[in-house]
Every structure is written in structure tokens, then in C-alpha cells.
Design a protein around this motif. Structure first.
Motif, PDB file in Angstrom:
ATOM      1  N   GLY A  72       0.566  -1.306  -0.163  1.00 59.40           N
ATOM      2  CA  GLY A  72       0.106   0.299  -0.168  1.00 59.40           C
ATOM      3  C   GLY A  72       0.955   1.544  -0.213  1.00 59.40           C
ATOM      4  O   GLY A  72       0.224   2.193   0.130  1.00 59.40           O
ATOM      5  N   PHE A  73       2.273   1.199   0.221  1.00 59.54           N
ATOM      6  CA  PHE A  73       3.231   2.354  -0.146  1.00 59.54           C
ATOM      7  C   PHE A  73       3.952   1.975  -0.564  1.00 59.54           C
ATOM      8  O   PHE A  73       4.977   1.450  -1.047  1.00 59.54           O
ATOM      9  N   ALA A  74       4.414   3.488  -1.773  1.00 58.58           N
ATOM     10  CA  ALA A  74       5.963   3.291  -2.108  1.00 58.58           C
ATOM     11  C   ALA A  74       6.487   4.356  -1.855  1.00 58.58           C
ATOM     12  O   ALA A  74       5.937   6.082  -1.798  1.00 58.58           O
ATOM     13  N   TYR A  75       7.562   4.563  -2.041  1.00 54.21           N
ATOM     14  CA  TYR A  75       8.069   6.072  -2.602  1.00 54.21           C
ATOM     15  C   TYR A  75       9.416   5.907  -3.432  1.00 54.21           C
ATOM     16  O   TYR A  75       9.822   5.053  -4.006  1.00 54.21           O
ATOM     17  N   LEU A  76       9.216   7.019  -4.432  1.00 53.40           N
ATOM     18  CA  LEU A  76       9.304   7.523  -5.808  1.00 53.40           C
ATOM     19  C   LEU A  76      11.068   8.123  -5.017  1.00 53.40           C
ATOM     20  O   LEU A  76      11.355   8.983  -4.386  1.00 53.40           O
ATOM     21  N   ILE A  99       3.926   5.225 -11.832  1.00 58.41           N
ATOM     22  CA  ILE A  99       3.452   4.845 -10.538  1.00 58.41           C
ATOM     23  C   ILE A  99       1.807   4.179 -11.263  1.00 58.41           C
ATOM     24  O   ILE A  99       0.323   3.994 -10.270  1.00 58.41           O
ATOM     25  N   GLU A 100       1.269   4.534 -12.270  1.00 56.42           N
ATOM     26  CA  GLU A 100      -0.139   4.704 -12.784  1.00 56.42           C
ATOM     27  C   GLU A 100       0.132   3.156 -13.960  1.00 56.42           C
ATOM     28  O   GLU A 100      -1.075   2.491 -13.876  1.00 56.42           O
ATOM     29  N   ASP A 101       1.136   2.408 -14.057  1.00 57.31           N
ATOM     30  CA  ASP A 101       1.213   1.294 -15.770  1.00 57.31           C
ATOM     31  C   ASP A 101       1.490   0.011 -14.862  1.00 57.31           C
ATOM     32  O   ASP A 101       1.229  -0.953 -15.320  1.00 57.31           O
ATOM     33  N   GLY A 102       1.878   0.249 -13.296  1.00 57.98           N
ATOM     34  CA  GLY A 102       2.910  -0.701 -12.999  1.00 57.98           C
ATOM     35  C   GLY A 102       1.463  -1.437 -10.874  1.00 57.98           C
ATOM     36  O   GLY A 102       0.437  -1.155 -11.677  1.00 57.98           O
ATOM     37  N   PRO A 103       2.524  -2.301 -11.137  1.00 59.94           N
ATOM     38  CA  PRO A 103       1.398  -2.880 -10.014  1.00 59.94           C
ATOM     39  C   PRO A 103       1.172  -1.943  -8.608  1.00 59.94           C
ATOM     40  O   PRO A 103      -0.088  -2.438  -7.789  1.00 59.94           O
ATOM     41  N   SER A 105      -0.512   1.238  -8.509  1.00 62.06           N
ATOM     42  CA  SER A 105      -1.054   2.220  -9.181  1.00 62.06           C
ATOM     43  C   SER A 105      -2.391   2.715  -8.255  1.00 62.06           C
ATOM     44  O   SER A 105      -2.790   3.449  -7.751  1.00 62.06           O
ATOM     45  N   ASP A 106      -2.709   1.826  -7.348  1.00 54.84           N
ATOM     46  CA  ASP A 106      -3.620   1.903  -6.304  1.00 54.84           C
ATOM     47  C   ASP A 106      -2.472   2.219  -4.342  1.00 54.84           C
ATOM     48  O   ASP A 106      -3.886   2.915  -3.476  1.00 54.84           O
ATOM     49  N   PHE A 107      -1.234   2.242  -4.648  1.00 62.68           N
ATOM     50  CA  PHE A 107      -0.797   2.870  -3.736  1.00 62.68           C
ATOM     51  C   PHE A 107      -0.702   4.443  -3.041  1.00 62.68           C
ATOM     52  O   PHE A 107      -0.673   4.998  -3.908  1.00 62.68           O
TER      53      PHE A 107
END
Length: 143
Positions: A72-76, A99-103, A105-107
């Protein structure tokens, strides 16, 4: 060059660590305190990486890395486009692919930037609200 002259790929084996190190160690204003081994470790342990390549080649002209819990969380981090390849929408394509096309996208995504707010705002990033807190690094940034 137009957008068709580039391809994006999230295959970590295709990323040229030499190219990433060369750009981050010479051009980035952030994270200059890192060693080559540090950058290699960050790439190795990344949840996801995306490379932008000159079409039909393995010439890495853009890069993005993310750390995540995978739920549920990611850091770019470390998003860049090599000078000479800017102005073709690669920054937007890198962020969109990550962020949109990968796994993820809802994070909930986070990042730090000193100069690219306009880019990231296009993808819904905004200044943190009252629920966000950040602990600054103990190592002062170099560069």
C-alpha cells in the motif's frame, strides 16, 4: 526525437548500473553522499525500477526507482532524464509508467524534490497534510 524514439522497460536486469551511477554521481543535486556500492544496493533492493532507452538500443537515457512494502505504500526516488533527451516527455512517461502502469497504481506514493513540483503535481502529488511527518537524514546532503 519524438516519443516513438524511446522505449520504457521495468526489467531490472536491463538497467545499466554504470549509467545510473555516472548520472547520479555527477548530475544529481540529491543523494551525492552515496557511494557506488550504495547506489548498486539501492538498485538491487528496489521494489521496482524503470529505464528509458533510446529505441532499439540499451542506451539508458532516463531512470526511476521505487521502494515499497508491496501492499500500500511506495517511495519514488532517483527520477532523471539525461540532458539532450529532455523535452520529449520522458520524465512524464517515467513517472506514469512507475506509478500508474505498474502494480502500485493504487498505493500511497511519496517523494522528495526541490525543483520538479510541476511534474509530480500532474500525477496527484501534493504537499503533505497534517498526518505526515518526516525525519530528516543524519547525513547532510552533499552537492
Amino acid at each position: 526525437m519524438g516519443t516513438d524514439d524511446y522505449e520504457l522497460d521495468d526489467n531490472p536486469a536491463r538497467i545499466s548500473r554504470d549509467a545510473v551511477w555516472a548520472w547520479l554521481s555527477r548530475e544529481a543535486y540529491w543523494g551525492r553522499w552515496r557511494t557506488r556500492d550504495d547506489v548498486d544496493t539501492q538498485i538491487e533492493n528496489a521494489w521496482r525500477v524503470v529505464g528509458a532507452y533510446r529505441a532499439g538500443t540499451d542506451e539508458l537515457v532516463g531512470f526511476a526507482r521505487a521502494a515499497s512494502d508491496g501492499v500500500g505504500f511506495a517511495y519514488l526516488a532517483d527520477v532523471y532524464v539525461v540532458d539532450g533527451h529532455r523535452g520529449h516527455g520522458l520524465g512524464k512517461r517515467l513517472v506514469h509508467t512507475m506509478i500508474e502502469d505498474g502494480p502500485g497504481s493504487d498505493f500511497r506514493w511519496s517523494l522528495f524534490t526541490a525543483d520538479a513540483h510541476g511534474l509530480y503535481e500532474q500525477f496527484g502529488f501534493a504537499a503533505p497534510d497534517a498526518t505526515a511527518m518526516v525525519r530528516p537524514p543524519k547525513k547532510p546532503p552533499i552537492g
